[in-house]
Motif scaffolding. Structure first.
Motif, short mmCIF file in Angstrom:
data_model
loop_
_atom_site.label_atom_id
_atom_site.label_comp_id
_atom_site.label_asym_id
_atom_site.label_seq_id
_atom_site.Cartn_x
_atom_site.Cartn_y
_atom_site.Cartn_z
N LEU A 196 -2.83 1.26 5.48
CA LEU A 196 -3.33 1.15 3.69
C LEU A 196 -2.97 2.33 3.26
CD1 LEU A 196 -6.06 -1.20 3.91
CD2 LEU A 196 -3.77 -2.01 3.20
N LEU A 246 -10.18 -5.77 4.15
CA LEU A 246 -9.50 -6.48 3.21
C LEU A 246 -10.14 -8.05 3.22
CD1 LEU A 246 -5.87 -6.73 5.74
CD2 LEU A 246 -6.16 -5.66 3.66
N TYR A 251 -13.95 -11.81 5.19
CA TYR A 251 -12.67 -10.39 4.37
C TYR A 251 -13.15 -9.75 6.38
CZ TYR A 251 -18.15 -8.03 5.48
OH TYR A 251 -18.86 -8.45 6.73
N LEU A 294 -3.93 -1.09 10.20
CA LEU A 294 -3.42 -2.26 10.50
C LEU A 294 -3.32 -3.21 11.80
CD1 LEU A 294 -2.70 -3.79 6.96
CD2 LEU A 294 -4.82 -2.77 7.12
N LEU A 352 -1.76 -10.32 7.03
CA LEU A 352 -1.46 -9.86 5.34
C LEU A 352 -1.63 -11.53 4.44
CD1 LEU A 352 -0.39 -6.96 5.68
CD2 LEU A 352 -2.31 -7.39 5.70
N TYR A 396 -5.00 -12.65 3.16
CA TYR A 396 -6.10 -11.46 2.13
C TYR A 396 -5.35 -11.26 0.98
CZ TYR A 396 -8.31 -11.82 6.24
OH TYR A 396 -9.23 -12.12 7.82
N SER A 443 -6.12 -8.33 -1.54
CA SER A 443 -7.14 -7.56 -1.66
C SER A 443 -7.31 -6.79 -0.56
CB SER A 443 -8.12 -7.75 -2.66
OG SER A 443 -9.53 -8.32 -2.71
N VAL A 444 -7.71 -5.43 -1.56
CA VAL A 444 -8.52 -4.79 -0.55
C VAL A 444 -9.04 -3.43 -0.79
CG1 VAL A 444 -7.74 -1.60 0.50
CG2 VAL A 444 -6.28 -3.21 0.55
N TYR A 477 -12.42 -2.02 -6.08
CA TYR A 477 -11.09 -3.11 -4.84
C TYR A 477 -9.19 -3.24 -5.66
CZ TYR A 477 -11.20 -5.89 -9.36
OH TYR A 477 -11.59 -7.15 -10.48
#
Length: 155
Positions: free
Chosen positions: A74, A92, A108, A125, A131, A134, A136-137, A150
């Protein structure tokens, strides 16, 4: 770090585009371009990116998922900024818009403690994270279970 990443991507793009020109000059009408894999690798290196949105606190900047040396990261942009606070993490989250308060642990995964409240930074990561699960960050305060901000990743 961001400058180095951009420089590398620039070199890949230059080599890729140079290869396309060379192939075009010598190919016949029935051949296919051989530079396409290099363009696909460049697209994979850049990955997904999104702008941060406010949660409990004003949060701005951009986050991208990039791949370097077979490791996904990220990457927070140079203009990333959020409020300071205790016990703040990068996570995440399964939702495109995580709740501001009361996140449930099953929704999360912790990526790491937030290193700085502003500026460019990257977080490796784990290789075993899918991924696709998930959306969103988020920048999240564990102590108060509050989402500072976010960024939705494709949804």
């Amino acid at each position: 770090m961001k400058f180095q990443s951009l420089a590398i991507l620039g070199m890949i793009a230059t080599v890729s585009l140079g290869s396309i020109q060379e192939v075009t000059a010598y190919q016949t009408s029935t051949s296919t371009p051989v530079a396409q894999p290099a363009i696909n690798q460049l697209a994979a290196a850049v990955g997904q990116s999104a702008n941060f949105r406010n949660g409990e606190h004003a949060t701005r900047g951009r986050v991208s998922i990039v791949t370097r040396n077979r490791t996904r990261y990220l990457q927070f942009s140079r203009n990333f900024k959020t409020s300071s606070g205790p016990d703040v993490y990068v996570i995440l989250h399964r939702s495109t818009a995580p709740q501001i308060y009361g996140l449930k642990a099953k929704d999360y995964v912790l990526v790491g403690r937030l290193r700085r409240f502003s500026g460019s930074q990257s977080y490796a990561l784990p290789g075993n994270i899918n991924l696709a699960g998930y959306k969103s960050v988020a920048v999240w305060c564990r102590k108060f279970n509050a989402t500072f901000g976010y960024a939705s990743l494709g949804g």
